[in-house]
Write an enzyme that holds these catalytic residues in place. Structure first.
Site, mmCIF file in Angstrom:
data_model
loop_
_atom_site.group_PDB
_atom_site.id
_atom_site.type_symbol
_atom_site.label_atom_id
_atom_site.label_comp_id
_atom_site.label_asym_id
_atom_site.label_seq_id
_atom_site.Cartn_x
_atom_site.Cartn_y
_atom_site.Cartn_z
ATOM 1 C CD GLU A 163 52.371 38.900 42.303
ATOM 2 O OE1 GLU A 163 53.564 39.256 42.316
ATOM 3 O OE2 GLU A 163 51.457 39.633 41.870
ATOM 4 C CG ASN A 205 45.913 37.082 44.677
ATOM 5 O OD1 ASN A 205 44.869 36.851 44.092
ATOM 6 N ND2 ASN A 205 46.608 38.207 44.508
ATOM 7 C CG HIS A 241 46.906 42.159 36.737
ATOM 8 N ND1 HIS A 241 46.227 43.307 37.084
ATOM 9 C CD2 HIS A 241 47.413 41.654 37.887
ATOM 10 C CE1 HIS A 241 46.317 43.509 38.395
ATOM 11 N NE2 HIS A 241 47.026 42.510 38.908
ATOM 12 C CD GLU A 271 46.128 41.497 42.406
ATOM 13 O OE1 GLU A 271 46.872 42.081 41.598
ATOM 14 O OE2 GLU A 271 46.583 40.972 43.439
ATOM 15 C CG ASP A 273 44.457 45.540 35.488
ATOM 16 O OD1 ASP A 273 45.005 46.100 36.460
ATOM 17 O OD2 ASP A 273 44.962 44.555 34.899
HETATM 18 C C1 XIL Z 1 50.555 46.992 43.151
HETATM 19 C C2 XIL Z 1 49.850 48.289 43.501
HETATM 20 O O1 XIL Z 1 48.765 48.489 42.610
HETATM 21 C C3 XIL Z 1 50.835 49.441 43.421
HETATM 22 O O2 XIL Z 1 50.195 50.626 43.852
HETATM 23 C C4 XIL Z 1 52.051 49.142 44.301
HETATM 24 O O3 XIL Z 1 52.988 50.167 44.136
HETATM 25 C C5 XIL Z 1 52.661 47.797 43.920
HETATM 26 O O4 XIL Z 1 51.683 46.750 44.000
HETATM 27 N N1 XIL Z 1 49.912 42.113 41.841
HETATM 28 C C6 XIL Z 1 49.554 42.298 43.141
HETATM 29 C C7 XIL Z 1 49.340 43.642 43.679
HETATM 30 O O5 XIL Z 1 49.250 41.314 43.846
HETATM 31 O O6 XIL Z 1 49.658 43.729 45.062
HETATM 32 C C8 XIL Z 1 50.132 44.673 42.910
HETATM 33 O O7 XIL Z 1 49.649 45.935 43.350
HETATM 34 C C9 XIL Z 1 49.889 44.516 41.417
HETATM 35 C C10 XIL Z 1 50.316 43.159 40.967
#
Ligand code: XIL
Length: 354
Positions: A163, A205, A241, A271, A273
């Site tokens: 990010e 990522n 996401h 990631e 969802d």
């Molecule tokens: C999130 C985790 O799911 C949480 O448990 C933690 O508190 C914060 O990070 N993008 C990412 C992940 O790359 O590392 C993040 O994960 C969600 C958003």
């Protein structure tokens, strides 16, 4: 071989293949044991893809969690425990126990591990933010080298930098790394990680860059520039996401995957969802709409040779980082009681090219 013998051998072979040896017919009215859905990992392997989920070490001791996780997934991402804060809350004192537990579980269950994330502006130890630039560079380089070395041989891939692009797509996010170490921190992280673990695939990522647009273009230009500098980068993770009401279009995601592949990079969905809160919560109609979104986006990875896998950010609604901001977001493949949702079957159908 004489024809009659061939027929005999063929008959025996077909009988064996078609036999239900070992299974006894269920007597009418006998209690039906719940039917386990077909394992995703078998369908993914047949499609030549990795199928994964993000987990936290504490989940793995729950027998229900472990049974479903081990049956369906062959690629595990540490949701939290391989980030800087959980490893080094106190400067100079590293605790790898959480990530080690995940790596050990993976080894015991025939899974590969994706490390996440060597460099991220969040989940930082409290002592990092106040370091002067010279100290930050020393600690930054030591941290990346130490963690990548610790997991060398146990991690197939790393999200090296996470990010780093500003949400506007106007350029790099103005993190303390950029402020104190300069834009070169990204290339530095990849070079140190590669030196520490030459076998691991190294990914950039990010989120909201899955389709086409300013941020996606900025990610593309970033990784293209890294390649031009000879930086060892192997791929881009598209976090995915998404909201069921407004997913990225298939055409845009496919085009973005193709242009990254044309650079010689792998892509993965890293990631995924799919929230349904923004369309009114987990009604049967909305869960079917969620299924369709999972199906179409996973099918894009199945169809793209450069897409090497799909990871979901968890697999059960019992453990999601999303806390239902719009009501019951119910973002994942299994419900909180570990029953497969329509979304699960959307993923299975996509892997089976159905
Ligand atoms: C999130 C985790 O799911 C949480 O448990 C933690 O508190 C914060 O990070 N993008 C990412 C992940 O790359 O590392 C993040 O994960 C969600 C958003």
């Amino acid at each position: 071989m004489k024809p009659v013998l061939v027929l005999l051998v063929l008959g025996l072979a077909l009988g064996a293949c078609g036999s239900t040896a070992g299974s006894t017919p269920t007597a009418p009215g006998a209690p039906q044991t719940p039917v386990e859905p077909d394992p995703l990992r078998a369908a993914a392997a047949a499609a030549g893809k990795r199928i994964g989920a993000a987990v936290q070490a504490s989940y793995l001791t729950d027998p229900r969690f472990s049974a479903v996780f081990a049956r369906h997934f062959d690629y595990v991402t540490a949701e939290y425990e391989m980030k800087w804060d959980p490893i080094e809350r106190t400067r100079g004192s590293e605790d790898f126990s959480g990530g080690d537990a995940i790596a050990s579980y993976a080894a015991a269950h025939g899974m590969q591990v994706k490390g996440h994330a060597l460099v991220w502006h969040q989940a930082l130890p409290s002592w990092v933010g106040s370091l002067p630039a010279d100290d930050l560079r020393t600690e930054f380089e030591r941290h990346v080298r130490s963690v990548a070395s610790h997991y060398r041989g146990r991690v197939a891939a790393w999200d090296v930098v996470n990010e780093a692009i500003d949400d506007s797509g106007a350029g790099l996010r103005d993190t303390l790394f950029r402020q104190k170490l300069g834009d070169r921190y990204i290339a530095d992280a990849f070079r140190i990680a590669h030196d520490a673990d030459p076998q691991a695939l190294l990914f950039y990522n990010d989120y909201s860059g899955e389709g086409l647009g300013a941020k996606s273009d900025a990610i593309y230009e970033l990784v293209k520039g890294l390649l031009t500098q000879g930086v060892p980068i192997d791929g881009v993770g598209l976090q995915m996401h998404v909201r069921a009401g407004a997913p990225p279009t298939d055409d845009a995601v496919a085009s973005n995957m193709r242009r990254l592949a044309a650079l010689g990079l792998r892509v993965n969905i890293s990631e995924m969802d799919v929230r349904v809160g923004d369309i009114g919560g987990a009604t049967p109609a909305n869960l079917d709409r969620q299924r369709a979104v999972y199906h179409s986006l996973v099918a894009l990875c199945v169809a793209e040779p450069a897409c090497h896998g799909v990871t979901f950010w968890g697999f059960t609604d019992a453990h999601s980082w999303i806390y239902g901001a719009y009501g019951a977001d119910a973002p994942l493949l299994f419900d909180a009681q570990y029953a497969a949702k329509p979304a699960f079957y959307g993923v299975l159908d996509a892997l089976m090219r159905r």
